[in-house]
Design an enzyme around this catalytic site. Sequence first.
Site, PDB file in Angstrom:
ATOM      1  N   SER A  38      17.323   9.597  70.032  1.00  0.00           N
ATOM      2  CA  SER A  38      17.898   9.620  68.662  1.00  0.00           C
ATOM      3  C   SER A  38      17.247  10.449  67.690  1.00  0.00           C
ATOM      4  O   SER A  38      16.232  10.207  67.437  1.00  0.00           O
ATOM      5  CB  SER A  38      18.621   8.288  68.355  1.00  0.00           C
ATOM      6  OG  SER A  38      18.995   8.367  66.976  1.00  0.00           O
ATOM      7  N   HIS A  57      20.865  12.709  71.307  1.00  0.00           N
ATOM      8  CA  HIS A  57      21.723  11.460  70.538  1.00  0.00           C
ATOM      9  C   HIS A  57      21.636  11.967  69.088  1.00  0.00           C
ATOM     10  O   HIS A  57      20.654  11.789  68.635  1.00  0.00           O
ATOM     11  CB  HIS A  57      21.240  10.218  71.011  1.00  0.00           C
ATOM     12  CG  HIS A  57      22.359   9.257  70.323  1.00  0.00           C
ATOM     13  ND1 HIS A  57      23.294   8.629  71.080  1.00  0.00           N
ATOM     14  CD2 HIS A  57      22.274   8.537  69.540  1.00  0.00           C
ATOM     15  CE1 HIS A  57      23.770   7.716  70.669  1.00  0.00           C
ATOM     16  NE2 HIS A  57      23.283   7.499  69.195  1.00  0.00           N
ATOM     17  N   ASP A  76      23.104  10.716  65.784  1.00  0.00           N
ATOM     18  CA  ASP A  76      23.916   9.761  64.774  1.00  0.00           C
ATOM     19  C   ASP A  76      24.499  10.046  63.602  1.00  0.00           C
ATOM     20  O   ASP A  76      23.808  10.447  62.477  1.00  0.00           O
ATOM     21  CB  ASP A  76      22.992   8.639  64.408  1.00  0.00           C
ATOM     22  CG  ASP A  76      22.344   7.705  65.755  1.00  0.00           C
ATOM     23  OD1 ASP A  76      23.322   7.308  66.540  1.00  0.00           O
ATOM     24  OD2 ASP A  76      21.338   7.852  66.141  1.00  0.00           O
ATOM     25  N   MET A 125      26.619   8.883  60.062  1.00  0.00           N
ATOM     26  CA  MET A 125      27.069   8.081  59.350  1.00  0.00           C
ATOM     27  C   MET A 125      27.781   8.202  58.192  1.00  0.00           C
ATOM     28  O   MET A 125      27.396   9.056  57.573  1.00  0.00           O
ATOM     29  CB  MET A 125      25.761   6.806  58.895  1.00  0.00           C
ATOM     30  CG  MET A 125      24.900   6.520  60.252  1.00  0.00           C
ATOM     31  SD  MET A 125      23.306   5.758  59.711  1.00  0.00           S
ATOM     32  CE  MET A 125      22.509   5.809  61.034  1.00  0.00           C
ATOM     33  N   HIS A 136      27.541  10.576  68.199  1.00  0.00           N
ATOM     34  CA  HIS A 136      27.651   9.023  67.973  1.00  0.00           C
ATOM     35  C   HIS A 136      28.100   8.922  66.481  1.00  0.00           C
ATOM     36  O   HIS A 136      27.185   9.104  65.412  1.00  0.00           O
ATOM     37  CB  HIS A 136      26.700   8.020  68.324  1.00  0.00           C
ATOM     38  CG  HIS A 136      26.506   6.742  67.943  1.00  0.00           C
ATOM     39  ND1 HIS A 136      25.556   5.678  67.911  1.00  0.00           N
ATOM     40  CD2 HIS A 136      27.719   5.890  67.559  1.00  0.00           C
ATOM     41  CE1 HIS A 136      26.157   4.286  67.359  1.00  0.00           C
ATOM     42  NE2 HIS A 136      27.417   4.484  67.386  1.00  0.00           N
ATOM     43  N   MET A 186      29.281   7.005  63.384  1.00  0.00           N
ATOM     44  CA  MET A 186      29.407   5.528  62.842  1.00  0.00           C
ATOM     45  C   MET A 186      30.190   5.833  61.499  1.00  0.00           C
ATOM     46  O   MET A 186      29.751   5.533  60.392  1.00  0.00           O
ATOM     47  CB  MET A 186      27.966   5.107  62.540  1.00  0.00           C
ATOM     48  CG  MET A 186      27.558   4.644  63.861  1.00  0.00           C
ATOM     49  SD  MET A 186      25.575   4.404  63.704  1.00  0.00           S
ATOM     50  CE  MET A 186      25.179   6.209  64.093  1.00  0.00           C
ATOM     51  N   MET A 225      25.917  -1.200  71.456  1.00  0.00           N
ATOM     52  CA  MET A 225      24.745  -1.464  70.532  1.00  0.00           C
ATOM     53  C   MET A 225      24.027  -2.498  70.716  1.00  0.00           C
ATOM     54  O   MET A 225      24.617  -3.802  70.961  1.00  0.00           O
ATOM     55  CB  MET A 225      25.568  -1.602  69.141  1.00  0.00           C
ATOM     56  CG  MET A 225      26.245  -0.429  68.716  1.00  0.00           C
ATOM     57  SD  MET A 225      25.380   1.343  68.680  1.00  0.00           S
ATOM     58  CE  MET A 225      23.974   1.064  67.798  1.00  0.00           C
ATOM     59  N   ASP A 268      22.166   1.539  72.945  1.00  0.00           N
ATOM     60  CA  ASP A 268      21.446   2.339  71.805  1.00  0.00           C
ATOM     61  C   ASP A 268      20.920   1.137  70.844  1.00  0.00           C
ATOM     62  O   ASP A 268      21.928   0.248  70.183  1.00  0.00           O
ATOM     63  CB  ASP A 268      22.707   3.047  71.221  1.00  0.00           C
ATOM     64  CG  ASP A 268      22.338   3.896  70.078  1.00  0.00           C
ATOM     65  OD1 ASP A 268      21.104   3.779  69.584  1.00  0.00           O
ATOM     66  OD2 ASP A 268      23.211   4.318  69.273  1.00  0.00           O
TER      67      ASP A 268
HETATM   68  C1  DX5 Z   1      21.693   2.919  64.970  1.00  0.00           C
HETATM   69  C2  DX5 Z   1      21.822   4.353  66.001  1.00  0.00           C
HETATM   70  C3  DX5 Z   1      20.738   4.521  66.922  1.00  0.00           C
HETATM   71  C4  DX5 Z   1      19.193   4.538  66.146  1.00  0.00           C
HETATM   72  C5  DX5 Z   1      18.590   3.842  67.196  1.00  0.00           C
HETATM   73  O1  DX5 Z   1      22.438   2.914  63.921  1.00  0.00           O
HETATM   74  O2  DX5 Z   1      22.977   4.265  66.449  1.00  0.00           O
HETATM   75  O3  DX5 Z   1      21.112   5.619  67.539  1.00  0.00           O
HETATM   76  O4  DX5 Z   1      18.757   5.663  65.959  1.00  0.00           O
HETATM   77  O5  DX5 Z   1      17.187   3.841  66.869  1.00  0.00           O
HETATM   78  P1  DX5 Z   1      16.065   2.724  67.399  1.00  0.00           P
HETATM   79  O6  DX5 Z   1      16.051   3.314  68.930  1.00  0.00           O
HETATM   80  O7  DX5 Z   1      14.875   3.029  66.885  1.00  0.00           O
HETATM   81  O8  DX5 Z   1      16.454   1.524  67.633  1.00  0.00           O
HETATM   82 ZN    ZN Z   2      23.689   5.992  67.811  1.00  0.00          ZN
END
Ligand code: DX5
Ligand code: ZN
Length: 216
Positions: free
Chosen positions: A8, A33, A35, A37, A66, A68, A137, A175
Amino acid sequence: MSHKVSPSLLSADFSHLADEIEMLNRSEADWIHLDIMDGVFVPNISFGFPVLRHVAALAAKPLDVHLMIVEPQKFIPEVKALGAMQMTVHYEACVHLHRVIGAIKEAGMKAGVTLNPATPVSLLSDVIGEVDLVLLMGVNPGFGGQKFIEHTLVKVRELRELVERSGSCALVEVDGGVNLETGRRLVAEGADVLVAGNAVFSAQNPLEAIHQLKNL
Ligand code: DX5
Ligand code: ZN
């Protein structure tokens, strides 16, 4: 088949993003990956499409995106324009999940659905045959580096059973809170893909960390 690793980018050093992506390109990572948000669905904001366009131009691995965010269906064209292999939306963010899955596939991408820690696997029973991937998650989404929620292991087992029972081709991805120790247990329960942010980018040697996650 051995499991995949999807580092990620959220935990990367954003002041040297090109170097970080170059490192991932040279690594044993299977996917990258990303993320996204919105500060509404999760209490944080990461990066948006102007940044991701640069990431996509440099990345040599399939993009595992991904979202969010609320109303993720609005951004299907933008994710597609990145050249993403896969777009994953939250179950909790989609009133018409079946329609959103169809629209993602219609756009030519693999469709993933993700579940927050409090959302049961059983809620996927009517769509499991339609999805290419389910992302469980292991933490409450929004931040990297959080502690793994142990119950996720039970959910991986339940999801594996649902996938086998229904004859679905969906991959099981996890994840949040993934490291060598939790990763090993998740793969033993049937996880196909491990996402790791902190475990990769906070390591002394990220290339070695990815190698170890690949060889649990
Ligand atoms: C969390 C994200 C993850 C995050 C995981 O909201 O969706 O992808 O980057 O991070 P680690 O591996 O540090 O828990
Ligand atoms: Zn993620």
